[in-house]
Scaffold this active site. Sequence first.
Site, PDB file in Angstrom:
ATOM      1  CB  SER A 128      -0.857  -0.019   1.267  1.00  0.00           C
ATOM      2  OG  SER A 128      -1.460   1.226   1.473  1.00  0.00           O
ATOM      3  CE1 TYR A 153      -4.163  -2.746   5.598  1.00  0.00           C
ATOM      4  CE2 TYR A 153      -3.456  -0.491   5.173  1.00  0.00           C
ATOM      5  CZ  TYR A 153      -3.847  -1.732   4.707  1.00  0.00           C
ATOM      6  OH  TYR A 153      -3.899  -1.959   3.345  1.00  0.00           O
ATOM      7  CE  LYS A 157      -1.605  -4.324   3.344  1.00  0.00           C
ATOM      8  NZ  LYS A 157      -1.963  -5.659   2.849  1.00  0.00           N
TER       9      LYS A 157
HETATM   10  P1  NAD Z   1     -11.214  -6.756   0.924  1.00  0.00           P
HETATM   11  O1  NAD Z   1     -11.477  -6.743   2.374  1.00  0.00           O
HETATM   12  O2  NAD Z   1     -12.331  -6.494   0.001  1.00  0.00           O
HETATM   13  O3  NAD Z   1     -10.532  -8.131   0.488  1.00  0.00           O
HETATM   14  C1  NAD Z   1      -9.726  -8.878   1.363  1.00  0.00           C
HETATM   15  C2  NAD Z   1     -10.300 -10.284   1.368  1.00  0.00           C
HETATM   16  O4  NAD Z   1      -9.490 -11.092   2.217  1.00  0.00           O
HETATM   17  C3  NAD Z   1     -11.724 -10.344   1.905  1.00  0.00           C
HETATM   18  O5  NAD Z   1     -12.523 -11.070   0.996  1.00  0.00           O
HETATM   19  C4  NAD Z   1     -11.590 -11.085   3.241  1.00  0.00           C
HETATM   20  O6  NAD Z   1     -12.729 -11.857   3.512  1.00  0.00           O
HETATM   21  C5  NAD Z   1     -10.347 -11.912   3.005  1.00  0.00           C
HETATM   22  N1  NAD Z   1      -9.597 -12.259   4.202  1.00  0.00           N
HETATM   23  C6  NAD Z   1      -9.153 -11.456   5.202  1.00  0.00           C
HETATM   24  N2  NAD Z   1      -8.491 -12.176   6.109  1.00  0.00           N
HETATM   25  C7  NAD Z   1      -8.474 -13.462   5.670  1.00  0.00           C
HETATM   26  C8  NAD Z   1      -7.935 -14.673   6.158  1.00  0.00           C
HETATM   27  N3  NAD Z   1      -7.265 -14.728   7.307  1.00  0.00           N
HETATM   28  N4  NAD Z   1      -8.126 -15.799   5.441  1.00  0.00           N
HETATM   29  C9  NAD Z   1      -8.791 -15.772   4.260  1.00  0.00           C
HETATM   30  N5  NAD Z   1      -9.340 -14.671   3.763  1.00  0.00           N
HETATM   31  C10 NAD Z   1      -9.168 -13.516   4.459  1.00  0.00           C
HETATM   32  O7  NAD Z   1     -10.019  -5.721   0.660  1.00  0.00           O
HETATM   33  P2  NAD Z   1      -9.416  -5.198  -0.703  1.00  0.00           P
HETATM   34  O8  NAD Z   1      -9.704  -3.754  -0.785  1.00  0.00           O
HETATM   35  O9  NAD Z   1      -9.777  -6.095  -1.803  1.00  0.00           O
HETATM   36  O10 NAD Z   1      -7.872  -5.327  -0.360  1.00  0.00           O
HETATM   37  C11 NAD Z   1      -7.107  -6.427  -0.775  1.00  0.00           C
HETATM   38  C12 NAD Z   1      -5.680  -6.235  -0.289  1.00  0.00           C
HETATM   39  O11 NAD Z   1      -5.175  -5.014  -0.811  1.00  0.00           O
HETATM   40  C13 NAD Z   1      -5.512  -6.159   1.214  1.00  0.00           C
HETATM   41  O12 NAD Z   1      -4.314  -6.812   1.559  1.00  0.00           O
HETATM   42  C14 NAD Z   1      -5.396  -4.678   1.470  1.00  0.00           C
HETATM   43  O13 NAD Z   1      -4.663  -4.399   2.630  1.00  0.00           O
HETATM   44  C15 NAD Z   1      -4.650  -4.231   0.236  1.00  0.00           C
HETATM   45  N6  NAD Z   1      -4.848  -2.820  -0.089  1.00  0.00           N
HETATM   46  C16 NAD Z   1      -6.112  -2.336  -0.237  1.00  0.00           C
HETATM   47  C17 NAD Z   1      -6.298  -1.003  -0.529  1.00  0.00           C
HETATM   48  C18 NAD Z   1      -7.680  -0.416  -0.643  1.00  0.00           C
HETATM   49  O14 NAD Z   1      -7.829   0.803  -0.485  1.00  0.00           O
HETATM   50  N7  NAD Z   1      -8.709  -1.189  -0.921  1.00  0.00           N
HETATM   51  C19 NAD Z   1      -5.189  -0.163  -0.703  1.00  0.00           C
HETATM   52  C20 NAD Z   1      -3.906  -0.696  -0.564  1.00  0.00           C
HETATM   53  C21 NAD Z   1      -3.755  -2.034  -0.252  1.00  0.00           C
HETATM   54  C1  WQD Z   2      -9.194   9.800   0.715  1.00  0.00           C
HETATM   55  C2  WQD Z   2      -9.342  11.291   0.945  1.00  0.00           C
HETATM   56  C3  WQD Z   2      -9.704  11.912   3.242  1.00  0.00           C
HETATM   57  C4  WQD Z   2     -13.621  10.007   3.626  1.00  0.00           C
HETATM   58  C5  WQD Z   2      -6.753   4.777   2.859  1.00  0.00           C
HETATM   59  C6  WQD Z   2      -5.710   4.066   3.670  1.00  0.00           C
HETATM   60  C7  WQD Z   2      -4.599   3.588   2.759  1.00  0.00           C
HETATM   61  C8  WQD Z   2      -5.169   2.761   1.602  1.00  0.00           C
HETATM   62  C9  WQD Z   2      -6.267   3.473   0.893  1.00  0.00           C
HETATM   63  C10 WQD Z   2      -5.125   0.470   2.283  1.00  0.00           C
HETATM   64  C11 WQD Z   2      -8.610  11.772   2.180  1.00  0.00           C
HETATM   65  C12 WQD Z   2     -10.906  12.250   2.389  1.00  0.00           C
HETATM   66  C13 WQD Z   2     -12.402  10.460   3.149  1.00  0.00           C
HETATM   67  C14 WQD Z   2     -14.634  10.945   3.930  1.00  0.00           C
HETATM   68  C15 WQD Z   2     -13.178  12.708   3.229  1.00  0.00           C
HETATM   69  N1  WQD Z   2      -5.735   1.538   2.070  1.00  0.00           N
HETATM   70  N2  WQD Z   2     -12.189  11.796   2.942  1.00  0.00           N
HETATM   71  N3  WQD Z   2     -14.372  12.270   3.704  1.00  0.00           N
HETATM   72  O1  WQD Z   2      -6.959   7.782   3.684  1.00  0.00           O
HETATM   73  O2  WQD Z   2      -6.057   8.205   1.352  1.00  0.00           O
HETATM   74  O3  WQD Z   2      -6.155   5.909   2.245  1.00  0.00           O
HETATM   75  O4  WQD Z   2      -7.245   3.905   1.843  1.00  0.00           O
HETATM   76  O5  WQD Z   2      -3.942   0.257   2.197  1.00  0.00           O
HETATM   77  O6  WQD Z   2      -3.744   2.848   3.550  1.00  0.00           O
HETATM   78  O7  WQD Z   2      -5.198   4.957   4.636  1.00  0.00           O
HETATM   79  O8  WQD Z   2      -8.240   7.006   1.626  1.00  0.00           O
HETATM   80  O9  WQD Z   2     -10.565   7.054   0.893  1.00  0.00           O
HETATM   81  O10 WQD Z   2     -10.085   7.173   3.370  1.00  0.00           O
HETATM   82  O11 WQD Z   2      -9.537   9.119   1.920  1.00  0.00           O
HETATM   83  O12 WQD Z   2     -12.980  13.924   3.051  1.00  0.00           O
HETATM   84  O13 WQD Z   2     -15.722  10.607   4.389  1.00  0.00           O
HETATM   85  O14 WQD Z   2     -10.726  11.567   1.178  1.00  0.00           O
HETATM   86  O15 WQD Z   2      -9.462  12.914   4.160  1.00  0.00           O
HETATM   87  O16 WQD Z   2      -8.121  13.039   1.884  1.00  0.00           O
HETATM   88  P1  WQD Z   2      -6.799   7.348   2.312  1.00  0.00           P
HETATM   89  P2  WQD Z   2      -9.676   7.518   1.976  1.00  0.00           P
END
Ligand code: NAD
Ligand code: WQD
Length: 342
Positions: A128, A153, A157
Amino acid sequence: MDSNKTVLISGGAGYIGSHTAVELINAGYDVVIIDNLSNSDAAAVEGVEKITGRKIPFEIVDTCDPVALKGVFEKYEFETVIHFAAYKAVGESMDKPLMYYQNNLVSFMNIVEMMMQFNRRNILFSSSATVYGEAETLPVTESTPRQPATSPYGNTKQIAEDILRDCCRACAGLHGIALRYFNPIGAHPSALIGELPRGVPNNLVPFVTQTAAGIRECLSVFGDDYDTPDGTCLRDYIDVVDLAKAHVAAVNRMTDDKMKEKYEIFNVGTGNPVSVLELITTFERVNDLKLPYKITPRRPGDVPAVWADTTLANEELGWKAERSLDDTLRSAWKWEKHVRGL
Ligand code: NAD
Ligand code: WQD
């Protein structure tokens, strides 16, 4: 199934995993999905099946359970694993740090251990942009120093990246890629799969679409006094289908034996900073609606701005984000309407 063309997707019923399954199948791969459904629904796998017209091998497995996971490695032949399975709510991780360290790290270490035991070659890890924290220079490249994590969290990562780097160094047969996602948004154009947040969404776009659907009364814009052009935070919003295609490019690189190092890192973003207000006005314009919103104080922990330098992914993976913000925000609203039956 050809093992070099088969990919195990942990967390494949989730938001990014389900979209990645579709794009891998479109690119000629077979996939096996495992998920414990802790943050998803089996309907997502059905969505993948409907889109692709393929039956997907799917097992409800907790990746923290080594016995169940071993069963998967015994049952299926695959050279590549994409490890999505993790908890991802930053705020929740502050309240329940152990739950995050346990789930995100134990599940990851179990996967790596099985890969080493069963001589499976390639692992792609969901990292991330959170690892960059408040970077000193923008946009961030892969060599921009990581900042100390500000949440458990984010720390999971950083730690998992380091575990992967060390295991790839130590284990001759293991190859790893960490993809650092920026802000994934949007949904598949079919609206058969998309993001399904539980409870009140923390992320901006699900809150926007739920507000437009009348489920939330009003969107809070967290701060308009940042040192940015319109005072609201800047982020790099990456379309989830583009993000899924970046996984295909990374899997191709691994299975085609094109990696230059045994462990590599790529940013996956668009390279374009977008402010919160810009995102709102774009959403309103492309979907022809008005969104109730108000400016509220800053959210603790938010960095003012972060966006990706995507040169490395463009040049080495031959991948580039293609979908416009307009199309992505149309898809997000189409998905919300589909989920709500609107
Ligand atoms: P998500 O929650 O939709 O998908 C994660 C999936 O993993 C879910 O279906 C959940 O049920 C499953 N899961 C969690 N723990 C588990 C376990 N112990 N065993 C089996 N399954 C398990 O999330 P996402 O947005 O699809 O994110 C996927 C990956 O990408 C995650 O590792 C997340 O940290 C990373 N990521 C997400 C974002 C984002 O903003 N969505 C940003 C950066 C990184
Ligand atoms: C985006 C922008 C908020 C909600 C997060 C995690 C990051 C990654 C992606 C997993 C920011 C603003 C948000 C609201 C708002 N996930 N905002 N009103 O914080 O950039 O990233 O998700 O790895 O680790 O931290 O994403 O979508 O929460 O926010 O004004 O109700 O929107 O302040 O500027 P963020 P976000």
